[in-house]
Design a protein around this motif. Structure first.
Motif, PDB file in Angstrom:
ATOM      1  N   ASN A  65       0.897  -1.227  -0.222  1.00 32.63           N
ATOM      2  CA  ASN A  65       0.009  -0.053  -0.153  1.00 32.63           C
ATOM      3  C   ASN A  65       0.833   1.416   0.052  1.00 32.63           C
ATOM      4  N   THR A  66       1.866   1.074   0.762  1.00 35.11           N
ATOM      5  CA  THR A  66       2.848   2.297   0.650  1.00 35.11           C
ATOM      6  C   THR A  66       3.373   2.673  -0.708  1.00 35.11           C
ATOM      7  N   LYS A  68       1.971   1.899  -3.468  1.00 34.07           N
ATOM      8  CA  LYS A  68       0.884   2.363  -4.423  1.00 34.07           C
ATOM      9  C   LYS A  68       0.604   3.839  -4.084  1.00 34.07           C
ATOM     10  N   ARG A  69       0.827   4.217  -2.624  1.00 34.20           N
ATOM     11  CA  ARG A  69       0.437   5.547  -2.281  1.00 34.20           C
ATOM     12  C   ARG A  69       1.431   6.483  -2.704  1.00 34.20           C
ATOM     13  N   ARG A  72       1.234   6.867  -6.890  1.00 33.89           N
ATOM     14  CA  ARG A  72       0.018   7.474  -7.253  1.00 33.89           C
ATOM     15  C   ARG A  72       0.354   9.240  -6.732  1.00 33.89           C
ATOM     16  N   GLU A  73       0.833   9.252  -5.596  1.00 31.69           N
ATOM     17  CA  GLU A  73       1.113  10.671  -5.373  1.00 31.69           C
ATOM     18  C   GLU A  73       2.133  11.533  -6.231  1.00 31.69           C
ATOM     19  N   LYS A 106      10.499   4.662   2.700  1.00 27.63           N
ATOM     20  CA  LYS A 106       9.571   5.748   1.896  1.00 27.63           C
ATOM     21  C   LYS A 106      10.340   6.580   1.157  1.00 27.63           C
TER      22      LYS A 106
END
Length: 128
Positions: A65-66, A68-69, A72-73, A106
Motif C-alpha cells: 500500500n505504501t 501504491k500511495r 500515485r502521489e 519511503k
C-alpha cells in the motif's frame, strides 16, 4: 496532471485486465533497482496509471500500500498527458523479518519512482 483536490479519480487509473495487458505487451520504458515502468500513448486527454506490487516482492500489505500511495502521489504531481503508465515492482523491497515501512524505505521508494517518471521527460517535483 495536478489535481487541486488531490484525489485520484477512477478515470485516471488503469483498472481492467485488458488495459493492463495492452501496456504490458510493450517493452519497458525505464527500469530502476526495484521497479519497471511501461508506457503506451493513448488518445485520452489525460494520463492513466496502474500499479502492480506483487505479494512475493512485498510480503506485507502495509508495504504494498505504501508503494501504491507513493507512486500515485508522484504521478498526480506529474504533468503527463495522453499516456498509460504501469509501474511494476520487479524485485523484493523488504522481507517479513524486517520492518514493514520506515521513513528510509519511503524515501528510497520516492527516489526510484521519481527516476521512473523523469524518464518520460516530465517535470515532477519531489515532495519533502
Amino acid at each position: 496532471m495536478t489535481n487541486a483536490s488531490g484525489d485520484f479519480a477512477r478515470v485516471r487509473r488503469i483498472v481492467k485486465t485488458d488495459e493492463f495487458s495492452s501496456v504490458f505487451r510493450l517493452r519497458p520504458v525505464q527500469r530502476t533497482a526495484h521497479f519497471v515502468l511501461y508506457a503506451r500513448p493513448t488518445d485520452l486527454l489525460h494520463a492513466r496509471l496502474g500499479v502492480v506490487a506483487a505479494k512475493r516482492f512485498a510480503p506485507r500489505a502495509v508495504t504494498r500500500n505504501t508503494i501504491k500511495r507513493v507512486t500515485r502521489e508522484i504521478f498526480r504531481q506529474s504533468s503527463l498527458i495522453n499516456v498509460d503508465c504501469i509501474v511494476r515492482l520487479s524485485k523484493p523491497v523488504n522481507t517479513k523479518a524486517g520492518p514493514s515501512t520506515t521513513a528510509q524505505l519511503k524515501r528510497e521508494l520516492r527516489v526510484e519512482i521519481l527516476r521512473l517518471f523523469a524518464s518520460q521527460k516530465v517535470p515532477v517535483e519531489p515532495v519533502s
